[in-house]
Design an enzyme around this catalytic site. Structure first.
Site: not given
Ligand code: AR6
Length: 173
Positions: A15, A28, A37-38, A122
């Site tokens: 993204i 978060n 992704v964050d 997710t």
């Molecule tokens: N581009 C697109 N999607 C991505 C990318 C990317 N570069 N990297 C990961 N994903 P998550 P959550 C997908 O864990 O579940 C963080 O530490 C990943 O495969 O990033 O909402 C925050 O600070 C998954 O499908 O977010 C919070 O503490 C989706 O992004 C916590 O994680 C979301 O995975 C939030 O958890």
């Protein structure tokens, strides 16, 4: 629904590379960065993003806040906080729908026409991917039906499974 369908696209990839008006961050409540992704968004945007986030005093689950995009191709980042999955009977679906709705409302307020979402909740937060895709697509489609100022929404799937889940939901619109 055909007009709405044409305003939704599914992408598989990173993204942080999206050249849209705003990318959405699955943050978060501290808004001070994290993994997933964050972490990728903060790494690509550079330190200015964290500095601006420090001024925001966090964000509640289901709400959204906006910053500049700094070194990202996207000029804005909309930070939203998804629910942690706790079995499904703790209001998770409503909170997840709020993330999509409130992010688009904020995009509208800033007159942004193109928005890219990751699959909020997710990853680390453990929301079942199929249920999350259904909520994402239905909530965004319902919003776009009412608000013609948002021209295009991209669902960015990091993995093939998520991409296929979005495609399945889109086909059912
Ligand atoms: N581009 C697109 N999607 C991505 C990318 C990317 N570069 N990297 C990961 N994903 P998550 P959550 C997908 O864990 O579940 C963080 O530490 C990943 O495969 O990033 O909402 C925050 O600070 C998954 O499908 O977010 C919070 O503490 C989706 O992004 C916590 O994680 C979301 O995975 C939030 O958890």
């Amino acid at each position: 629904m055909s007009d709405v369908k044409n305003r939704i696209a599914v992408y598989q990839g990173n993204i942080t590379k999206m050249g849209v008006d705003a990318i959405v961050n699955a943050a978060n409540t501290s808004l001070l960065g994290g993994g997933g992704v964050d972490g990728a968004i903060h790494a690509a945007a550079g330190p200015g993003l964290l500095e601006e986030c420090r001024e925001l005093n966090g964000c509640q689950v289901g709400q959204a806040k906006i910053t500049a995009g700094y070194d990202l191709p996207a000029p804005y980042v909309i930070h939203t906080v998804g629910p942690i999955w706790r079995g499904g009977d703790k209001g998770e679906s409503r909170k997840l729908a709020c993330c999509y709705y409130n992010s688009l409302k904020l995009a509208h307020e800033y007159q942004l026409a193109t928005v890219a979402f990751p699959a909020i909740s997710t990853g680390v937060y453990g929301y079942p991917k199929d249920q999350a895709a259904a909520i994402a697509v239905k909530t965004v489609a319902a919003y776009l039906e009412e608000d013609k100022s948002i021209l295009k929404v991209y669902f960015v799937a990091f993995d093939k499974e998520t991409e296929q889940l979005y495609q399945k939901e889109l086909a059912q619109l």
